[in-house]
Design an enzyme around this catalytic site. Structure first.
Site, mmCIF file in Angstrom:
data_model
loop_
_atom_site.group_PDB
_atom_site.id
_atom_site.type_symbol
_atom_site.label_atom_id
_atom_site.label_comp_id
_atom_site.label_asym_id
_atom_site.label_seq_id
_atom_site.Cartn_x
_atom_site.Cartn_y
_atom_site.Cartn_z
ATOM 1 N N ARG A 62 20.197 10.363 63.579
ATOM 2 C CA ARG A 62 19.948 8.982 63.192
ATOM 3 C C ARG A 62 18.788 8.461 63.939
ATOM 4 N NH1 ARG A 62 23.858 5.782 65.095
ATOM 5 N NH2 ARG A 62 23.164 4.224 64.268
ATOM 6 N N LYS A 127 28.882 13.072 73.231
ATOM 7 C CA LYS A 127 28.901 13.327 71.615
ATOM 8 C C LYS A 127 29.208 14.557 71.327
ATOM 9 C CE LYS A 127 25.654 12.082 68.114
ATOM 10 N NZ LYS A 127 24.613 10.803 67.756
ATOM 11 N N ARG A 261 23.979 1.167 73.983
ATOM 12 C CA ARG A 261 24.185 2.265 75.297
ATOM 13 C C ARG A 261 25.444 1.538 75.767
ATOM 14 N NH1 ARG A 261 21.531 5.516 73.973
ATOM 15 N NH2 ARG A 261 19.348 6.177 74.819
HETATM 16 C C1 BTN Z 1 23.160 11.597 64.655
HETATM 17 O O1 BTN Z 1 22.048 11.212 64.984
HETATM 18 O O2 BTN Z 1 24.148 11.248 65.254
HETATM 19 C C2 BTN Z 1 23.429 11.977 63.158
HETATM 20 C C3 BTN Z 1 23.326 13.620 62.807
HETATM 21 C C4 BTN Z 1 23.642 13.853 61.698
HETATM 22 C C5 BTN Z 1 23.205 15.385 61.753
HETATM 23 C C6 BTN Z 1 23.909 16.158 60.515
HETATM 24 S S1 BTN Z 1 23.826 17.793 60.224
HETATM 25 C C7 BTN Z 1 24.090 17.990 58.545
HETATM 26 C C8 BTN Z 1 23.264 16.919 58.138
HETATM 27 N N1 BTN Z 1 21.727 17.301 57.864
HETATM 28 C C9 BTN Z 1 20.845 16.727 58.439
HETATM 29 O O3 BTN Z 1 19.791 16.882 58.580
HETATM 30 N N2 BTN Z 1 21.798 15.723 59.255
HETATM 31 C C10 BTN Z 1 22.950 15.802 59.167
#
Ligand code: BTN
Length: 264
Positions: A62, A127, A261
């Site tokens: 994100r 996380k 945060r």
């Molecule tokens: C975040 O930042 O919390 C979201 C992370 C999401 C990661 C997943 S891995 C599978 C899918 N493909 C990606 O490129 N991103 C999501």
């Protein structure tokens, strides 16, 4: 580490989920499973399509962050669903995807899972995984929605070097569900939760959200274009916006507004 295997995953899905899942692509390597599904124009508009990869070379998180995706260590999974027009409850999809992942983890005896709004998956304030929802399509539809889920299963020691926040993985909590079993549970729950949202609305998830909410009652810092503001998290409203009490007033925060945060 157990290789991802379509038959192993399908064998564990319910008949309904197997029927809904029109294709499941497993790739040894891809830039991003989200990007893969978004650019595959040949996938039909019926049902859902899944993609899993052993590693991602440009995994997306994100807020434009990278998602560290070492080979064979974690789960990188995306699910595409096509809507004829902009779905009702679009803002709720994000929360609902987090609840679906939490359900999957609980069903595998992974305890103490919490969700940091809108959908960070946490254990003990660290996380464990994240969800990125991306869309494509004109305003008149059809509207393609990809839900991407990353879950840390057994991150190699050096995986931490480029992760910019406290993180954990399932192995550190003594959980070894197996990647195919975990993938099947996450896929199954995502499919069912999206159906529940479409049929019954976001209200039907509210009780569960309250149980999982990592922020409620805590002080939070909202980092937005206008600087940092502090307040107390007060749950979510019926559209999935975060409610934050600032100076005695409750404000609605939507995903695009801020990064957040937890302070206390
Ligand atoms: C975040 O930042 O919390 C979201 C992370 C999401 C990661 C997943 S891995 C599978 C899918 N493909 C990606 O490129 N991103 C999501």
């Amino acid at each position: 580490m157990e290789q991802l295997d379509e038959q192993e995953i399908r064998r564990r899905l319910s008949a309904a989920a197997n029927h809904a899942l029109r294709s499941l692509t497993i790739l040894p390597e891809v830039d991003s499973t989200n990007r893969y599904l978004l650019k595959e124009n040949d996938l039909g508009a019926d049902g859902v399509h899944g993609c899993l990869a052993e590693t991602q070379t440009a995994g997306r998180g994100r807020r434009g962050r990278p998602w560290i995706s070492p080979a064979g260590a974690n789960l990188y999974l995306s699910l595409l669903r096509t809507y004829a027009s902009v779905p009702k409850c679009v803002e709720g999809l994000s929360l609902v995807a987090g609840i679906a992942v939490a359900r999957a983890l609980k069903s595998l005896d992974v305890r103490a899972v919490a969700l940091k709004w809108p959908n960070d998956i946490q254990i003990g304030g660290k996380k464990l995984g994240g969800i990125l929802i991306e869309t494509s399509g004109a305003s008149v539809g059809p509207w393609r929605v990809v839900t991407g889920v990353g879950i840390n299963i057994d991150m190699p020691g050096d995986g931490s070097t480029s992760i910019d926040q406290p993180w954990t993985d399932l192995a550190r909590h003594g959980a070894h569900p197996g990647r195919n079993r975990l993938a099947a549970r996450v896929l199954g729950e995502l499919i069912m939760a999206a159906d529940q949202l479409a049929e019954s609305g976001l209200e039907t998830f509210m009780g569960e959200w309250e149980q999982l909410d990592a922020l409620r009652g805590h002080e939070v810092a909202l980092h937005g274009p206008g600087g940092v503001r502090r307040g107390t998290a007060r749950g979510v409203d019926s559209n999935g916006a975060l409610l934050v009490e600032i100076g005695g007033q409750c404000e609605r925060i939507v995903c695009a507004d801020v990064s957040l945060r937890l302070l206390t």
